[in-house]
Design a protein around this motif. Sequence first.
Motif, PDB file in Angstrom:
ATOM      1  N   GLU A  58       9.698 -19.618 -17.218  1.00  0.00           N
ATOM      2  CA  GLU A  58       8.916 -20.635 -16.517  1.00  0.00           C
ATOM      3  C   GLU A  58       7.421 -20.367 -16.555  1.00  0.00           C
ATOM      4  O   GLU A  58       6.618 -21.268 -16.318  1.00  0.00           O
ATOM      5  CB  GLU A  58       9.374 -20.707 -15.054  1.00  0.00           C
ATOM      6  CG  GLU A  58      10.816 -21.112 -14.878  1.00  0.00           C
ATOM      7  CD  GLU A  58      11.269 -20.956 -13.435  1.00  0.00           C
ATOM      8  OE1 GLU A  58      11.210 -21.971 -12.698  1.00  0.00           O
ATOM      9  OE2 GLU A  58      11.642 -19.841 -13.041  1.00  0.00           O
ATOM     10  N   GLN A  59       7.041 -19.143 -16.840  1.00  0.00           N
ATOM     11  CA  GLN A  59       5.627 -18.795 -16.887  1.00  0.00           C
ATOM     12  C   GLN A  59       5.412 -17.679 -17.907  1.00  0.00           C
ATOM     13  O   GLN A  59       6.321 -16.914 -18.220  1.00  0.00           O
ATOM     14  CB  GLN A  59       5.137 -18.329 -15.510  1.00  0.00           C
ATOM     15  CG  GLN A  59       5.884 -17.114 -14.982  1.00  0.00           C
ATOM     16  CD  GLN A  59       5.418 -16.666 -13.617  1.00  0.00           C
ATOM     17  OE1 GLN A  59       4.257 -16.831 -13.254  1.00  0.00           O
ATOM     18  NE2 GLN A  59       6.323 -16.099 -12.836  1.00  0.00           N
ATOM     19  N   GLU A 106       9.365 -14.840  -8.234  1.00  0.00           N
ATOM     20  CA  GLU A 106      10.551 -15.696  -8.136  1.00  0.00           C
ATOM     21  C   GLU A 106      10.701 -16.642  -9.333  1.00  0.00           C
ATOM     22  O   GLU A 106      11.709 -17.340  -9.460  1.00  0.00           O
ATOM     23  CB  GLU A 106      10.503 -16.504  -6.843  1.00  0.00           C
ATOM     24  CG  GLU A 106      10.710 -15.670  -5.578  1.00  0.00           C
ATOM     25  CD  GLU A 106       9.514 -14.778  -5.258  1.00  0.00           C
ATOM     26  OE1 GLU A 106       9.709 -13.732  -4.606  1.00  0.00           O
ATOM     27  OE2 GLU A 106       8.382 -15.131  -5.663  1.00  0.00           O
ATOM     28  N   ARG A 107       9.724 -16.720 -10.198  1.00  0.00           N
ATOM     29  CA  ARG A 107       9.800 -17.583 -11.375  1.00  0.00           C
ATOM     30  C   ARG A 107      10.049 -16.710 -12.612  1.00  0.00           C
ATOM     31  O   ARG A 107       9.437 -15.661 -12.776  1.00  0.00           O
ATOM     32  CB  ARG A 107       8.496 -18.358 -11.568  1.00  0.00           C
ATOM     33  CG  ARG A 107       8.144 -19.233 -10.375  1.00  0.00           C
ATOM     34  CD  ARG A 107       6.835 -19.969 -10.597  1.00  0.00           C
ATOM     35  NE  ARG A 107       6.945 -20.978 -11.645  1.00  0.00           N
ATOM     36  CZ  ARG A 107       5.940 -21.783 -12.010  1.00  0.00           C
ATOM     37  NH1 ARG A 107       4.755 -21.657 -11.434  1.00  0.00           N
ATOM     38  NH2 ARG A 107       6.110 -22.689 -12.953  1.00  0.00           N
ATOM     39  N   THR A 108      10.957 -17.151 -13.473  1.00  0.00           N
ATOM     40  CA  THR A 108      11.211 -16.390 -14.686  1.00  0.00           C
ATOM     41  C   THR A 108       9.935 -16.314 -15.530  1.00  0.00           C
ATOM     42  O   THR A 108       9.104 -17.223 -15.489  1.00  0.00           O
ATOM     43  CB  THR A 108      12.340 -17.019 -15.515  1.00  0.00           C
ATOM     44  OG1 THR A 108      11.968 -18.365 -15.871  1.00  0.00           O
ATOM     45  CG2 THR A 108      13.645 -17.034 -14.728  1.00  0.00           C
TER      46      THR A 108
END
Length: 366
Positions: A58-59, A106-108
């Motif tokens: 995600e980032q 919390e973001r992949t």
Amino acid sequence: MESKQRTEEQDSKEAALRAEETLTYKEIGEQAEAVETAFRSALQSGGWVEKYVRKGGEQAIFIGSGSSYYQAQTMAAVYRAWLGRPAISLPSSDLLLVRKQSAVEERTAVVFGVSRSGESTEVLLALKAAQTVTGWKTAGVTCYADSEMAKLAPCLVSEKGKERSTVMTKSLSSMVMAAQTAIASASGQAKYIQELERTVGEVGAVVDKAKALASGIVRSASFNKTIFLGMGALFGIAQEGCLKLKEMSNVWTESFGTLEFRHGPKAIADDGTCIVVLLSEQAREQELKVAAEMKDYGAYIVLIAASAGPDTAFADQVLEVGLPDVSDEARSILYLPLLQYYGTFTAVKLGLNPDHPKNLTQVVVL
């Protein structure tokens, strides 16, 4: 008499060491080959691109220290622009020591370590820490396939970017090109690969023009400070220009976002100031207004631009890097040679050897 004495001392220093005799000078001149090799190699890295860029997470988090952090800034800007996905750049120490303040766990994510040597302690420790976060993957960009970072995480490698001098020159431009090529490949848009290929083809010519212009500026003028300005993908390049001059010549210099310079920092602009503006095409009109205002304050203005025109006529010097129809992101490495030569020639003028900057080593170990 005093002025004449200073000139004689300066001539004596220059006679003691010529820029052409330094490794730094030689390695700046070798970056066309390094950049092209990095481009061709990255085009063959389809599996790496698929796993770590196209399906990364995600980032994206690009980390580095010193020059590697500045190129991480450019890499992240290109990632955002060409992929339309979140990306940040951080000093390695921030991800290592204050991670929760710096990134969203919390973001992949894929954490890309950037290190010429692949041995920088802070980068290695930060990557190891990132590997403990659920949903995070690690990868890297380096010049050494047998480095500790390459053993720790799969890396793009710029083999021709290896350097003997302390400061980074061809390593940086080639590593940026490797990352840009991977991002362009992941985008699925052929135009970005085409833009990069055209950029690769211009590096040699730009190096030659930059060498002549930087030599002329340094020989004909003396400044008590130099300021580097840039925006977007060019901000990291501006910061790198600032660091190159500071490392090699031990003179004070600063870098700012171009329009941000108007908000307070412009108070330092005067007739002893050289201001180097890395002019984008996206924000050209507004950036030129800043440069013209600083010219009114007496500053010596150097523009690095895709093209010159009536709107740049007020500047003291303009380096045209070409490719005005190419995106600012793809053209970004063409702004580096002038900054690198400017630092080199300034150091030699002051009687310093740019290959061996004061207090510095190639690899910083904690």
